[in-house]
Design a protein around this motif. Structure first.
Motif, PDB file in Angstrom:
ATOM      1  N   CYS A  16       0.820  -1.222   0.000  1.00 28.57           N
ATOM      2  CA  CYS A  16       0.000   0.000   0.000  1.00 28.57           C
ATOM      3  C   CYS A  16       0.845   1.260   0.000  1.00 28.57           C
ATOM      4  O   CYS A  16       0.357   2.340   0.346  1.00 28.57           O
ATOM      5  CB  CYS A  16      -0.949   0.020   1.207  1.00 28.57           C
ATOM      6  N   ASN A  17       2.099   1.142  -0.368  1.00 27.71           N
ATOM      7  CA  ASN A  17       3.020   2.271  -0.357  1.00 27.71           C
ATOM      8  C   ASN A  17       4.050   2.058  -1.464  1.00 27.71           C
ATOM      9  O   ASN A  17       4.778   1.065  -1.437  1.00 27.71           O
ATOM     10  CB  ASN A  17       3.706   2.368   1.006  1.00 27.71           C
ATOM     11  N   PRO A  18       4.127   2.973  -2.435  1.00 29.75           N
ATOM     12  CA  PRO A  18       5.124   2.823  -3.507  1.00 29.75           C
ATOM     13  C   PRO A  18       6.539   2.662  -2.985  1.00 29.75           C
ATOM     14  O   PRO A  18       7.343   1.930  -3.578  1.00 29.75           O
ATOM     15  CB  PRO A  18       4.963   4.120  -4.304  1.00 29.75           C
ATOM     16  N   CYS A  19       6.858   3.326  -1.865  1.00 23.62           N
ATOM     17  CA  CYS A  19       8.205   3.199  -1.299  1.00 23.62           C
ATOM     18  C   CYS A  19       8.452   1.780  -0.805  1.00 23.62           C
ATOM     19  O   CYS A  19       9.559   1.252  -0.931  1.00 23.62           O
ATOM     20  CB  CYS A  19       8.392   4.194  -0.154  1.00 23.62           C
ATOM     21  N   GLY A  20       7.421   1.155  -0.223  1.00 27.89           N
ATOM     22  CA  GLY A  20       7.561  -0.211   0.236  1.00 27.89           C
ATOM     23  C   GLY A  20       7.729  -1.195  -0.905  1.00 27.89           C
ATOM     24  O   GLY A  20       8.337  -2.265  -0.739  1.00 27.89           O
ATOM     25  N   THR A  21       7.227  -0.854  -2.071  1.00 31.20           N
ATOM     26  CA  THR A  21       7.360  -1.725  -3.240  1.00 31.20           C
ATOM     27  C   THR A  21       8.774  -1.683  -3.810  1.00 31.20           C
ATOM     28  O   THR A  21       9.208  -2.608  -4.498  1.00 31.20           O
ATOM     29  CB  THR A  21       6.351  -1.306  -4.330  1.00 31.20           C
ATOM     30  N   LEU A  22       9.515  -0.613  -3.508  1.00 32.81           N
ATOM     31  CA  LEU A  22      10.873  -0.479  -4.038  1.00 32.81           C
ATOM     32  C   LEU A  22      11.812  -1.521  -3.455  1.00 32.81           C
ATOM     33  O   LEU A  22      12.756  -1.948  -4.131  1.00 32.81           O
ATOM     34  CB  LEU A  22      11.416   0.926  -3.742  1.00 32.81           C
ATOM     35  N   GLN A  23      11.578  -1.929  -2.205  1.00 32.55           N
ATOM     36  CA  GLN A  23      12.499  -2.854  -1.551  1.00 32.55           C
ATOM     37  C   GLN A  23      12.600  -4.202  -2.261  1.00 32.55           C
ATOM     38  O   GLN A  23      13.712  -4.637  -2.612  1.00 32.55           O
ATOM     39  CB  GLN A  23      12.109  -3.053  -0.091  1.00 32.55           C
TER      40      GLN A  23
ATOM     41  N   VAL B  82       2.722  -0.438  -8.079  1.00 31.66           N
ATOM     42  CA  VAL B  82       2.721   1.016  -7.916  1.00 31.66           C
ATOM     43  C   VAL B  82       1.551   1.636  -8.678  1.00 31.66           C
ATOM     44  O   VAL B  82       0.876   2.538  -8.182  1.00 31.66           O
ATOM     45  CB  VAL B  82       4.065   1.616  -8.386  1.00 31.66           C
ATOM     46  N   GLY B  83       1.299   1.140  -9.886  1.00 31.31           N
ATOM     47  CA  GLY B  83       0.156   1.622 -10.654  1.00 31.31           C
ATOM     48  C   GLY B  83      -1.149   1.377  -9.920  1.00 31.31           C
ATOM     49  O   GLY B  83      -2.031   2.248  -9.882  1.00 31.31           O
ATOM     50  N   ALA B  84      -1.290   0.195  -9.321  1.00 29.43           N
ATOM     51  CA  ALA B  84      -2.500  -0.135  -8.563  1.00 29.43           C
ATOM     52  C   ALA B  84      -2.672   0.801  -7.375  1.00 29.43           C
ATOM     53  O   ALA B  84      -3.792   1.216  -7.050  1.00 29.43           O
ATOM     54  CB  ALA B  84      -2.430  -1.585  -8.090  1.00 29.43           C
ATOM     55  N   GLN B  85      -1.567   1.154  -6.732  1.00 25.98           N
ATOM     56  CA  GLN B  85      -1.628   2.039  -5.567  1.00 25.98           C
ATOM     57  C   GLN B  85      -2.113   3.440  -5.940  1.00 25.98           C
ATOM     58  O   GLN B  85      -2.939   4.031  -5.229  1.00 25.98           O
ATOM     59  CB  GLN B  85      -0.247   2.104  -4.904  1.00 25.98           C
ATOM     60  N   PHE B  86      -1.642   3.962  -7.068  1.00 28.87           N
ATOM     61  CA  PHE B  86      -2.073   5.299  -7.466  1.00 28.87           C
ATOM     62  C   PHE B  86      -3.495   5.294  -8.033  1.00 28.87           C
ATOM     63  O   PHE B  86      -4.235   6.262  -7.862  1.00 28.87           O
ATOM     64  CB  PHE B  86      -1.083   5.907  -8.460  1.00 28.87           C
ATOM     65  N   VAL B  87      -3.871   4.203  -8.699  1.00 23.60           N
ATOM     66  CA  VAL B  87      -5.267   4.077  -9.137  1.00 23.60           C
ATOM     67  C   VAL B  87      -6.187   4.072  -7.922  1.00 23.60           C
ATOM     68  O   VAL B  87      -7.228   4.745  -7.903  1.00 23.60           O
ATOM     69  CB  VAL B  87      -5.458   2.785  -9.968  1.00 23.60           C
ATOM     70  N   ALA B  88      -5.801   3.325  -6.898  1.00 22.83           N
ATOM     71  CA  ALA B  88      -6.598   3.270  -5.675  1.00 22.83           C
ATOM     72  C   ALA B  88      -6.663   4.640  -4.989  1.00 22.83           C
ATOM     73  O   ALA B  88      -7.707   5.022  -4.441  1.00 22.83           O
ATOM     74  CB  ALA B  88      -6.002   2.246  -4.714  1.00 22.83           C
ATOM     75  N   ALA B  89      -5.558   5.386  -5.030  1.00 22.53           N
ATOM     76  CA  ALA B  89      -5.531   6.714  -4.424  1.00 22.53           C
ATOM     77  C   ALA B  89      -6.560   7.635  -5.072  1.00 22.53           C
ATOM     78  O   ALA B  89      -7.288   8.368  -4.389  1.00 22.53           O
ATOM     79  CB  ALA B  89      -4.134   7.315  -4.532  1.00 22.53           C
TER      80      ALA B  89
END
Length: 239
Positions: free
Chosen positions: A83-90, A106-113
């Motif tokens: 639920c966080n693009p930064c967390g997906t970077l790891q 990341v795309g899913a997270q911003f669509v959800a936002a």
């Protein structure tokens, strides 16, 4: 009414996640996209509502208590989602997932936002609760109550502290881990919420303050997108 609304969102998202796992378990990419989207939607929608409750007396005790409580609930109900693009970077950096799969999340997270923002605006337009009155006329709520450089440093620092904590508590029992993370987030909100909002999540920041990104895109993208992302890369470099 606000608490019932957030509880309803969490129940609905839980049902959607369960249905997605059952019906789409053989379609990995679509399943991953929807699970991440539903999870991020829950966090963004509930946080949008929590922001309206920040002025409820006694301040700031009510807001901090709700922040802690709902962060625990998110941790318990959204296992497996970042639920966080930064967390997906790891995992992308470590090779745990491909760049394509990471980009999908990341795309899913911003669509959800965006969906959470649109949904909450619709709910607020119904004016079902007192905090909803006038919520749509606020425009940019201007979460930055300090200079741009100070706001950048605060979000950067909070991102580093948060991401380091996430890495350190990976081996902790999950039922204790969610409380530790919720306590940390509550402390960070208390420490810097009045200065930047203490968001350190690019997707959540966009959902909460979309109008501010439209008005001052460069400064807000620097503070709420680049700073937490840089904090994540610094964390990965240190570890």
């Amino acid at each position: 009414t606000s608490l019932l609304l957030m509880a309803g969102i969490m129940v609905t998202v839980g049902l959607c996640r369960r249905l997605t796992r059952r019906r789409l378990r053989f379609h990995q990419r679509l399943c991953t996209f929807l699970l991440e989207m539903f999870s991020t939607f829950q966090i963004c929608a509930c946080t949008n509502e929590l922001c309206l409750l920040g002025s409820v007396e006694p301040k700031p005790h009510t807001a901090l208590t709700l922040t802690y409580g709902f962060t625990v609930l998110h941790g318990l109900t959204l296992t497996g989602s970042t639920c966080n693009p930064c967390g997906t970077l790891q995992p992308m950096w470590g090779g745990g997932i491909s760049v394509k799969m990471g980009g999908l999340k990341v795309g899913a997270q911003f669509v959800a936002a965006v969906l959470a923002r649109v949904f909450m605006h619709f709910i607020w337009s119904l004016e079902m609760a007192e905090p909803h009155f006038g919520a749509l006329s606020q425009g940019c709520s201007n979460p930055m109550q300090t200079t741009e450089m100070q706001a950048f440093c605060i979000e950067l620092l909070f991102s580093v502290v948060f991401q380091l904590t996430i890495l350190r508590v990976e081996s902790v029992n999950p039922k204790y881990k969610v409380h530790l993370i919720a306590l940390l987030i509550t402390m960070l909100v208390y420490a810097g919420g009045n200065l930047t909002g203490a968001i350190f999540n690019p997707a959540l920041a966009f959902s909460l303050h979309a109008n501010c990104f439209y008005d001052k895109f460069l400064s807000y993208s620097l503070v709420y997108w680049i700073a937490p992302s840089l904090g994540k890369f610094l964390t990965l470099h240190v570890c």
